[in-house]
Design a protein around this motif. Structure first.
Motif, PDB file in Angstrom:
ATOM      1  N   LEU A  19     -87.713  67.659  30.962  1.00 62.74           N
ATOM      2  CA  LEU A  19     -87.978  68.059  29.573  1.00 62.74           C
ATOM      3  C   LEU A  19     -89.375  67.631  29.137  1.00 62.74           C
ATOM      4  O   LEU A  19     -90.098  68.367  28.468  1.00 62.74           O
ATOM      5  N   ALA A  20     -89.763  66.415  29.576  1.00 65.99           N
ATOM      6  CA  ALA A  20     -91.088  65.916  29.225  1.00 65.99           C
ATOM      7  C   ALA A  20     -92.179  66.786  29.839  1.00 65.99           C
ATOM      8  O   ALA A  20     -93.194  67.089  29.203  1.00 65.99           O
ATOM      9  N   ILE A  21     -91.951  67.200  31.076  1.00 63.31           N
ATOM     10  CA  ILE A  21     -92.928  68.071  31.744  1.00 63.31           C
ATOM     11  C   ILE A  21     -93.035  69.410  31.009  1.00 63.31           C
ATOM     12  O   ILE A  21     -94.125  69.943  30.810  1.00 63.31           O
ATOM     13  N   MET A  22     -91.872  69.934  30.593  1.00 65.76           N
ATOM     14  CA  MET A  22     -91.871  71.211  29.866  1.00 65.76           C
ATOM     15  C   MET A  22     -92.594  71.079  28.528  1.00 65.76           C
ATOM     16  O   MET A  22     -93.371  71.952  28.135  1.00 65.76           O
ATOM     17  N   VAL A  23     -92.313  69.977  27.828  1.00 66.26           N
ATOM     18  CA  VAL A  23     -92.984  69.755  26.538  1.00 66.26           C
ATOM     19  C   VAL A  23     -94.481  69.607  26.741  1.00 66.26           C
ATOM     20  O   VAL A  23     -95.293  70.153  25.989  1.00 66.26           O
ATOM     21  N   LEU A  24     -94.862  68.853  27.791  1.00 63.47           N
ATOM     22  CA  LEU A  24     -96.279  68.666  28.073  1.00 63.47           C
ATOM     23  C   LEU A  24     -96.941  70.005  28.412  1.00 63.47           C
ATOM     24  O   LEU A  24     -98.053  70.295  27.972  1.00 63.47           O
ATOM     25  N   GLY A  25     -96.220  70.824  29.207  1.00 61.74           N
ATOM     26  CA  GLY A  25     -96.754  72.155  29.527  1.00 61.74           C
ATOM     27  C   GLY A  25     -96.913  73.006  28.282  1.00 61.74           C
ATOM     28  O   GLY A  25     -97.913  73.716  28.124  1.00 61.74           O
ATOM     29  N   VAL A 189    -101.460  74.255  14.666  1.00 58.26           N
ATOM     30  CA  VAL A 189    -101.572  72.827  14.339  1.00 58.26           C
ATOM     31  C   VAL A 189    -100.187  72.221  14.123  1.00 58.26           C
ATOM     32  O   VAL A 189     -99.890  71.110  14.594  1.00 58.26           O
ATOM     33  N   MET A 190     -99.317  72.949  13.423  1.00 56.18           N
ATOM     34  CA  MET A 190     -97.957  72.452  13.220  1.00 56.18           C
ATOM     35  C   MET A 190     -97.229  72.312  14.560  1.00 56.18           C
ATOM     36  O   MET A 190     -96.489  71.334  14.784  1.00 56.18           O
ATOM     37  N   ALA A 191     -97.433  73.288  15.467  1.00 54.55           N
ATOM     38  CA  ALA A 191     -96.803  73.213  16.790  1.00 54.55           C
ATOM     39  C   ALA A 191     -97.306  71.996  17.559  1.00 54.55           C
ATOM     40  O   ALA A 191     -96.533  71.302  18.231  1.00 54.55           O
ATOM     41  N   LEU A 192     -98.620  71.733  17.463  1.00 57.63           N
ATOM     42  CA  LEU A 192     -99.174  70.556  18.126  1.00 57.63           C
ATOM     43  C   LEU A 192     -98.550  69.264  17.586  1.00 57.63           C
ATOM     44  O   LEU A 192     -98.241  68.339  18.338  1.00 57.63           O
ATOM     45  N   ILE A 193     -98.355  69.212  16.285  1.00 58.81           N
ATOM     46  CA  ILE A 193     -97.759  68.022  15.682  1.00 58.81           C
ATOM     47  C   ILE A 193     -96.333  67.826  16.179  1.00 58.81           C
ATOM     48  O   ILE A 193     -95.901  66.709  16.519  1.00 58.81           O
ATOM     49  N   VAL A 194     -95.569  68.935  16.241  1.00 63.59           N
ATOM     50  CA  VAL A 194     -94.183  68.846  16.712  1.00 63.59           C
ATOM     51  C   VAL A 194     -94.140  68.398  18.168  1.00 63.59           C
ATOM     52  O   VAL A 194     -93.353  67.502  18.540  1.00 63.59           O
ATOM     53  N   PHE A 195     -94.954  69.040  19.028  1.00 63.01           N
ATOM     54  CA  PHE A 195     -94.971  68.638  20.431  1.00 63.01           C
ATOM     55  C   PHE A 195     -95.375  67.180  20.582  1.00 63.01           C
ATOM     56  O   PHE A 195     -94.806  66.442  21.402  1.00 63.01           O
ATOM     57  N   GLY A 196     -96.361  66.755  19.820  1.00 65.39           N
ATOM     58  CA  GLY A 196     -96.785  65.369  19.890  1.00 65.39           C
ATOM     59  C   GLY A 196     -95.699  64.411  19.466  1.00 65.39           C
ATOM     60  O   GLY A 196     -95.496  63.354  20.088  1.00 65.39           O
ATOM     61  N   ALA A 197     -94.965  64.778  18.418  1.00 70.95           N
ATOM     62  CA  ALA A 197     -93.861  63.915  17.954  1.00 70.95           C
ATOM     63  C   ALA A 197     -92.763  63.812  18.989  1.00 70.95           C
ATOM     64  O   ALA A 197     -92.202  62.732  19.243  1.00 70.95           O
ATOM     65  N   VAL A 198     -92.448  64.955  19.649  1.00 64.99           N
ATOM     66  CA  VAL A 198     -91.430  64.942  20.697  1.00 64.99           C
ATOM     67  C   VAL A 198     -91.847  64.064  21.860  1.00 64.99           C
ATOM     68  O   VAL A 198     -91.071  63.245  22.379  1.00 64.99           O
TER      69      VAL A 198
END
Length: 202
Positions: A19-25, A189-198
């Motif tokens: 999951l972390a790899i997918m989020v990072l991708g 930008v909102m997507a980046l914030i969400v991915f970063g929070a995850v």
């Protein structure tokens, strides 16, 4: 039992890692898309800042009107200084026509065969007047200059008006592009914030 818990733990760790790899991708993908959006926005800004063909068209119309006005003034006064001014503005008009054949305005003219033909006709008219300006003191020659110049002014005014309308339309399209890109970048930008929070939570 410990082996069972261990296997479950390893499975969970594996899933979290996947999951972390997918989020990072996904994060990398969003960053790439964001970079592309910034470049596109920059291109739109550059288009909006380029040389204004409307202003060039307006200046051309003014040059044409001034050339005709100087000839009319000489016809009224017969003063040598007015004859010199008439010759000067004729040369300015020739230069303006050359300017209209190059750069952004040249591209605008070239986009329409009718405009190309009209500008070439005007160029021929104005150029044909060059030897007549040397005899501008002759009343018959003066009338010929005024008649030909009036036709040329009409053509230049037509092209200048088209340039203004084209430029206004393009400016409206650029503003709409910038608004769309701004909304798109806000979503990224909102997507980046969400991915970063995850990622931070994981």
């Amino acid at each position: 039992m410990m082996d069972g818990f261990s296997r479950i733990g390893e499975t969970l760790v594996g899933k979290v890692r996947l999951l972390a790899i997918m989020v990072l991708g996904g994060l990398v993908l969003v960053i790439i898309v964001q970079a592309e959006a910034v470049l596109t926005t920059g291109e739109a800004v550059n288009r909006s800042m380029r040389y204004d063909i409307a202003m060039n068209g307006l200046n051309g119309k003014l040059d044409a009107a001034n050339a005709l006005e100087r000839v009319s003034r000489f016809a009224a006064t017969g003063a040598p200084e007015d004859a010199q001014a008439a010759r000067l503005f004729h040369n300015i008009l020739l230069s303006r026509i050359d300017t209209w054949s190059a750069g952004a305005f040249g591209n605008f003219v070239a986009s329409s065969p009718e405009r190309v033909a009209l500008l070439e006709r005007v160029r021929a008219q104005v150029t044909s007047l060059s030897p007549l300006y040397a005899q501008i003191e002759d009343p018959g020659v003066l009338d010929e200059i005024r008649g030909t110049l009036a036709e040329a002014v009409s053509g230049l005014t037509q092209i200048g008006g088209q340039a203004m309308m084209s430029n206004l339309t393009e400016a409206a399209e650029i503003r709409e592009t910038l608004r769309e890109r701004q909304r798109f970048q806000n979503a990224l930008v909102m997507a980046l914030i969400v991915f970063g929070a995850v990622l931070l939570a994981m």
